[in-house]
Scaffold this motif. Structure first.
Motif, PDB file in Angstrom:
ATOM      1  N   LEU A 230     -34.330  14.316 -30.119  1.00  0.00           N
ATOM      2  CA  LEU A 230     -33.861  15.051 -31.202  1.00  0.00           C
ATOM      3  C   LEU A 230     -33.290  16.354 -30.845  1.00  0.00           C
ATOM      4  CD1 LEU A 230     -36.542  14.102 -33.883  1.00  0.00           C
ATOM      5  CD2 LEU A 230     -34.381  13.281 -33.568  1.00  0.00           C
ATOM      6  N   ASP A 231     -33.375  17.010 -29.783  1.00  0.00           N
ATOM      7  CA  ASP A 231     -32.619  18.182 -29.382  1.00  0.00           C
ATOM      8  C   ASP A 231     -31.496  18.308 -28.854  1.00  0.00           C
ATOM      9  OD1 ASP A 231     -33.884  17.549 -27.406  1.00  0.00           O
ATOM     10  OD2 ASP A 231     -35.179  19.248 -26.852  1.00  0.00           O
ATOM     11  N   GLN A 232     -31.062  16.887 -28.575  1.00  0.00           N
ATOM     12  CA  GLN A 232     -29.862  16.553 -27.700  1.00  0.00           C
ATOM     13  C   GLN A 232     -28.544  16.513 -28.637  1.00  0.00           C
ATOM     14  OE1 GLN A 232     -31.157  13.406 -25.570  1.00  0.00           O
ATOM     15  NE2 GLN A 232     -31.206  14.507 -23.757  1.00  0.00           N
ATOM     16  N   LEU A 233     -28.205  17.596 -29.244  1.00  0.00           N
ATOM     17  CA  LEU A 233     -27.233  17.833 -30.276  1.00  0.00           C
ATOM     18  C   LEU A 233     -26.549  19.103 -29.994  1.00  0.00           C
ATOM     19  CD1 LEU A 233     -25.562  16.785 -32.837  1.00  0.00           C
ATOM     20  CD2 LEU A 233     -27.036  18.208 -34.012  1.00  0.00           C
ATOM     21  N   GLU A 234     -25.206  19.004 -29.604  1.00  0.00           N
ATOM     22  CA  GLU A 234     -24.370  20.260 -29.150  1.00  0.00           C
ATOM     23  C   GLU A 234     -23.460  20.946 -30.128  1.00  0.00           C
ATOM     24  OE1 GLU A 234     -22.776  19.717 -25.500  1.00  0.00           O
ATOM     25  OE2 GLU A 234     -24.951  19.835 -24.503  1.00  0.00           O
ATOM     26  N   ALA A 235     -23.167  22.081 -30.366  1.00  0.00           N
ATOM     27  CA  ALA A 235     -21.958  22.530 -31.185  1.00  0.00           C
ATOM     28  C   ALA A 235     -20.792  21.958 -30.225  1.00  0.00           C
ATOM     29  CB  ALA A 235     -22.103  23.849 -31.527  1.00  0.00           C
ATOM     30  N   PHE A 236     -19.752  21.735 -30.940  1.00  0.00           N
ATOM     31  CA  PHE A 236     -18.452  21.116 -30.145  1.00  0.00           C
ATOM     32  C   PHE A 236     -17.492  22.284 -30.042  1.00  0.00           C
ATOM     33  CE2 PHE A 236     -14.287  19.106 -29.591  1.00  0.00           C
ATOM     34  CZ  PHE A 236     -14.728  17.977 -28.715  1.00  0.00           C
ATOM     35  N   PHE A 237     -17.292  22.486 -28.861  1.00  0.00           N
ATOM     36  CA  PHE A 237     -16.200  23.668 -28.337  1.00  0.00           C
ATOM     37  C   PHE A 237     -14.987  22.896 -27.654  1.00  0.00           C
ATOM     38  CE2 PHE A 237     -20.156  26.035 -28.604  1.00  0.00           C
ATOM     39  CZ  PHE A 237     -19.749  26.911 -29.318  1.00  0.00           C
ATOM     40  N   PRO A 238     -13.795  22.688 -28.401  1.00  0.00           N
ATOM     41  CA  PRO A 238     -12.800  21.985 -27.827  1.00  0.00           C
ATOM     42  C   PRO A 238     -12.350  22.536 -26.493  1.00  0.00           C
ATOM     43  CG  PRO A 238     -12.454  22.915 -30.122  1.00  0.00           C
ATOM     44  CD  PRO A 238     -13.789  23.485 -29.658  1.00  0.00           C
ATOM     45  N   ASP A 239     -12.074  24.023 -26.469  1.00  0.00           N
ATOM     46  CA  ASP A 239     -11.366  24.522 -25.159  1.00  0.00           C
ATOM     47  C   ASP A 239     -12.422  23.912 -24.033  1.00  0.00           C
ATOM     48  OD1 ASP A 239     -13.151  26.113 -26.568  1.00  0.00           O
ATOM     49  OD2 ASP A 239     -12.800  27.769 -25.766  1.00  0.00           O
ATOM     50  N   ARG A 240     -13.695  24.186 -24.244  1.00  0.00           N
ATOM     51  CA  ARG A 240     -14.578  23.903 -22.923  1.00  0.00           C
ATOM     52  C   ARG A 240     -14.630  22.174 -22.701  1.00  0.00           C
ATOM     53  NH1 ARG A 240     -20.082  26.775 -24.897  1.00  0.00           N
ATOM     54  NH2 ARG A 240     -19.029  29.057 -25.390  1.00  0.00           N
ATOM     55  N   MET A 241     -14.414  21.515 -23.703  1.00  0.00           N
ATOM     56  CA  MET A 241     -14.170  20.058 -23.588  1.00  0.00           C
ATOM     57  C   MET A 241     -12.962  19.598 -23.037  1.00  0.00           C
ATOM     58  SD  MET A 241     -16.052  17.822 -24.034  1.00  0.00           S
ATOM     59  CE  MET A 241     -17.336  18.085 -25.324  1.00  0.00           C
ATOM     60  N   ALA A 242     -11.725  20.415 -23.215  1.00  0.00           N
ATOM     61  CA  ALA A 242     -10.523  20.359 -22.424  1.00  0.00           C
ATOM     62  C   ALA A 242     -10.827  20.671 -21.024  1.00  0.00           C
ATOM     63  CB  ALA A 242      -9.492  20.894 -23.291  1.00  0.00           C
ATOM     64  N   SER A 243     -11.696  21.579 -20.861  1.00  0.00           N
ATOM     65  CA  SER A 243     -11.964  22.083 -19.577  1.00  0.00           C
ATOM     66  C   SER A 243     -12.391  20.971 -18.819  1.00  0.00           C
ATOM     67  CB  SER A 243     -12.225  23.286 -19.421  1.00  0.00           C
ATOM     68  OG  SER A 243     -12.850  23.750 -18.391  1.00  0.00           O
ATOM     69  N   ARG A 244     -13.496  20.127 -19.539  1.00  0.00           N
ATOM     70  CA  ARG A 244     -14.332  19.345 -18.799  1.00  0.00           C
ATOM     71  C   ARG A 244     -13.413  17.978 -18.494  1.00  0.00           C
ATOM     72  NH1 ARG A 244     -20.301  18.172 -21.109  1.00  0.00           N
ATOM     73  NH2 ARG A 244     -20.813  20.387 -21.850  1.00  0.00           N
ATOM     74  N   ILE A 245     -12.492  17.715 -19.312  1.00  0.00           N
ATOM     75  CA  ILE A 245     -11.705  16.567 -19.061  1.00  0.00           C
ATOM     76  C   ILE A 245     -10.645  16.706 -17.990  1.00  0.00           C
ATOM     77  CG2 ILE A 245      -9.817  15.006 -20.302  1.00  0.00           C
ATOM     78  CD1 ILE A 245     -11.219  15.504 -22.913  1.00  0.00           C
ATOM     79  N   LEU A 246     -10.450  17.971 -17.995  1.00  0.00           N
ATOM     80  CA  LEU A 246      -9.572  18.165 -16.531  1.00  0.00           C
ATOM     81  C   LEU A 246     -10.127  18.448 -15.392  1.00  0.00           C
ATOM     82  CD1 LEU A 246      -6.714  20.346 -18.501  1.00  0.00           C
ATOM     83  CD2 LEU A 246      -6.517  17.957 -17.552  1.00  0.00           C
ATOM     84  N   GLY A 247     -11.590  18.069 -15.604  1.00  0.00           N
ATOM     85  CA  GLY A 247     -12.356  18.422 -14.203  1.00  0.00           C
ATOM     86  C   GLY A 247     -12.484  19.681 -13.805  1.00  0.00           C
ATOM     87  N   LYS A 248     -12.247  20.647 -14.826  1.00  0.00           N
ATOM     88  CA  LYS A 248     -12.476  22.095 -14.412  1.00  0.00           C
ATOM     89  C   LYS A 248     -13.976  22.565 -14.720  1.00  0.00           C
ATOM     90  CE  LYS A 248      -8.665  23.687 -16.418  1.00  0.00           C
ATOM     91  NZ  LYS A 248      -7.745  24.649 -16.639  1.00  0.00           N
TER      92      LYS A 248
END
Lengths: 314, 449
Positions: free
Chosen positions: B278-296
């Motif tokens: 139940l605590d596995q919910l995160e606010a969504f940060f687009p820039d951080r996500m983009a960074s993850r997608i690009l492997g950074k």
């Protein structure tokens, strides 16, 4: 076609309306608006196929085939072009499905154990209810084992479905170990002479290794009682799932040592029946059942001829 | 999450990066590869087309052609365009001034609305709100029961009317109930419905009219295919929702839905659900996500998470010990506990740069920590503070006590010794100082290596 078959066929057709409209009307419109097969035409065709969740590979194969045939047969009128496209799509479905006979509810082993697996929220529990109904209608004595000991109220949900299907259910609300419930269910099935055992499992994401291990254990303990159980392992896949559906099937297959069939759920809600095409092309696992609505009779045995007919017939 | 997409993109980007000269031809080639990667990730057809068009235009611009490192510049363009797709910054929930402020949760069947509702309630409670959950899914068998159980687990009250067949009435009564019981936020869980089901869409519209929500959240399974966009669009047309919630992001979805929906309905993704707890919910940060997608990687979230969960005093104590080279098994144990608080190892590791490629196909087993803990807990306090006395017979006893083989016990001890050595070197390093400033325990770094 008997009256009952016709009724079923009409439900199927209804359930596929959205796919049909989306896929074929778009192809129709495109064909009618084009005078020749050029890059632009092919790109638009590609857009239609990709948008139907057919996946890049299947789309590529289709486009290549259509291009080749069009080049070979030179030109034709629009209805001919339409035929070519439809035929190529049909071919992918038919070629890949040809080796599979439709599922036969008249199972011979006793008890015949079926285990349902899949990721969260795809409709496993609902499918079990509907499957139970199908088997009971076919004159089988059915027992459901509620081996989803994780999700809140999963037991209660399954119980409602068991009531609707008018079959018996084994559930242990306090059990923490799903394998123990499965084990008990199979034992009771033998003792009381049940024909079919349906084991529901908790939804799990296929990349969680510890949860996948749990499935192996369920299989193992059932084999202590019935050595060749489970006789069928079905994976439930949500028809709105995209390319990830393939990963799901692969991972569950690896874990279980093979899957024997797919239950494709929620096909009525999506315009993306193209996933059937992709599954046919990429996986060597047959689609066994499709869910085309929320009612208990809305789970149908997947019959490729009816499916193709419902999809391609005007 | 997104590992697959990230691995594939990294491959293509590596090629681009290395290119000394950019021509229209080699850009086209790279973009074709990216196109395929995006289609395989279920990114919507039209979104992919527009995305690539934009990247191409910018890549052929003067800046790139004149640049000494054109490849790098193109990678940056792709990065920027990805962020644009995902939205630029995190957007929080809207609250009204009225009591209760109402949040309406809607979506397709099986998308994860009920679990999300409970998770959101728990998160808001942590932020000092007093939420009430309302169970308005009168169709799915046991849906109400499910919410009640989840509410209990999260320690949040759940409002329901047994036997009531009118969802609108339940929602309205829930508002009164919230007022009377001083609950400032009402989260309404609704039944899953297809956007084409007119009767059901009509019902949810009527709920909306009746409760006037300050926030409507559309919940979508991140594994959804090309239809995600259409579904989102038709829910949006009919309900004008405020934000999107992505669920099951802890799977191996390549995130097509995430990349497509925002640009089509122009509403921000507000939350991502990343696990069954139940605590596995995160606010969504687009820039951080983009960074993850690009492997950074996503170092910002990583550090935030570490700071949030790690005990300041503990860390200070540990650093003091490290300085004096007195790191023992007790400290090791304390560290493990802190790491566990941060969530699963795989979720932590996924935030690190290059994690996608490095971990390709590998599973990180959280049981490793449990095993190490068991071994340490089977040691006497003497042994823990003075590991040198661990001779053969002691090791055998520990193996028996912790239910492990002697080899496994040896492995844990060896790991510990490695760590001690590493800590010694750490002491002299700059990295250690940086980490000390960030309050990140070095043990964690070692574990993530």
């Amino acid at each position: 076609m008997s009256f009952f078959d016709k009724l079923k066929f009409n439900r199927l057709k209804e359930g596929l309306t959205k796919t049909k409209d989306d896929l074929f009307n778009k192809v129709n419109r495109l064909v009618n608006a084009s005078s020749k097969i050029d890059d632009d035409f092919l790109e638009q065709l590609e857009a239609i196929f990709i948008s139907a969740d057919m996946g890049y590979e299947t789309t590529d194969l289709l486009i290549t085939n259509i291009k080749e045939r069009a080049g070979r047969d030179k030109f034709f009128d629009q209805s001919e072009l339409n035929t070519i496209i439809t035929e190529e799509m049909k071919k992918i479905l038919a070629d890949n499905l040809s080796e599979f006979k439709s599922f036969d509810l008249n199972v011979t082993q006793k008890p015949f154990v079926i285990m349902i697996v899949g990721v969260n929220g795809v409709g496993k529990t609902t499918s079990i209810g509907k499957l139970a109904y199908n088997f009971r209608k076919a004159g089988k004595k059915v027992l459901i084992g509620s081996a989803d000991t994780f999700r809140a109220a999963a037991n209660d949900q399954l119980e409602v479905w068991a009531q609707r299907a008018e079959v018996e259910i084994i559930q242990r609300p306090d059990a923490k170990d799903p394998a123990s419930v499965a084990y008990e269910t199979v034992n009771i099935a033998i003792a009381k002479g049940y024909d079919v055992v349906l084991i529901d499992t908790a939804g799990r994401l296929h990349n969680k290794s510890h949860l996948m291990e749990e499935l192996k254990k369920i299989k193992r303990v059932m084999q202590k009682v019935v050595p060749d159980a489970p006789h069928e392992i079905f994976i439930a896949i949500d028809a709105t799932t995209g390319q990830n559906g393939l990963n799901q099937a692969k991972e569950f297959s690896n874990t279980m040592g093979g899957l024997t069939g797919i239950i494709l759920t929620k096909l009525d809600g999506t315009a993306k029946g193209g996933i059937v095409m992709k599954i046919a092309n990429d996986m060597k696992v047959p689609v066994r059942f499709i869910g085309v609505g929320e009612k208990i009779e809305d789970l149908q045995i997947f019959d490729k001829d009816s499916f193709i007919k419902a999809l391609f017939e005007n | 999450m997104f590992e697959d997409l990230s691995v594939k993109l990294e491959g293509v980007l590596k090629k681009i990066r290395g290119q000394g000269k950019i021509t229209e031809k080699n850009i086209d080639e790279s973009l074709r590869e990216i196109r395929r990667v995006l289609f395989d990730a279920d990114v919507n057809y039209k979104v992919v087309k527009d995305f690539l068009e934009e990247v191409k235009q910018k890549s052929l611009g003067e800046n790139v052609l004149l640049s000494i490192t054109p490849g790098q510049l193109i990678v940056k363009i792709i990065n920027d365009e990805l962020i644009k797709l995902l939205g630029s910054e995190n957007v929080d929930i809207n609250f009204s001034n009225e009591i209760p402020s109402v949040i309406l949760v809607v979506g397709l069947q099986g998308s994860g609305k009920t679990t999300f509702s409970a998770k959101l309630a728990k998160l808001l409670k942590k932020r000092g709100k007093t939420p009430l959950l309302a169970a308005c899914d009168i169709y799915r068998p046991a849906a109400i029961e499910q919410l009640k159980i989840l509410g209990k687990q999260a320690d949040i009250p759940v409002f329901s009317i047994d036997g009531e067949r009118d969802a609108i009435k339940i929602a309205q009564t829930a508002i009164r109930h919230a007022k009377n019981n001083a609950r400032d936020t009402l989260i309404i869980d609704t039944a899953g419905r297809l956007a084409i089901d007119e009767e059901m869409m009509n019902e949810v519209r009527r709920i909306k009219d009746a409760v006037k929500p300050a926030e409507i959240l559309f919940v979508v399974d991140s594994m959804t295919g090309q239809d995600a966009v259409n579904t989102a669009k038709s829910f949006h047309d009919q309900l004008d929702f405020n934000g999107v919630v992505l669920t099951k992001l802890d799977g191996d979805s390549r995130g097509g839905a995430a990349l497509s929906i925002r640009s089509v309905v122009d509403k921000p993704i507000k939350f991502a659900s990343v696990g069954e707890k139940l605590d596995q919910l995160e606010a969504f940060f687009p820039d951080r996500m983009a960074s993850r997608i690009l492997g950074k990687g996503d170092i910002v979230s990583f550090v935030e998470k570490a700071q949030q969960e790690f005990d300041q005093d503990e860390s200070a104590k540990l650093q003091e010990k490290l300085r004096k080279n007195k790191f023992d098994f007790e400290d090791f144990l304390a560290q493990l506990k802190q790491i566990k608080k941060m969530g699963s190892l795989s979720s932590i590791v996924s935030m690190l740069p290059g994690a996608g490629n490095a971990l390709k196909g590998k599973q990180i087993d959280d049981k490793v920590i449990v095993k190490i803990e068991a071994v340490i807990l089977s040691m006497t306090s003497d042994e823990r503070s003075n590991p040198r006395i661990l001779n053969g017979s002691r090791r055998r006893r520990i193996a028996n006590g912790s239910g492990n083989s002697i080899q496994e016990v040896n492995r844990v001890i060896r790991q510990f010794e490695d760590m001690q050595k590493m800590m010694k070197n750490f002491n002299k390093s700059k990295l250690f100082n940086t980490m000390r400033k960030m309050n990140i325990p070095p043990t964690l770094m070692k574990n993530l290596k």
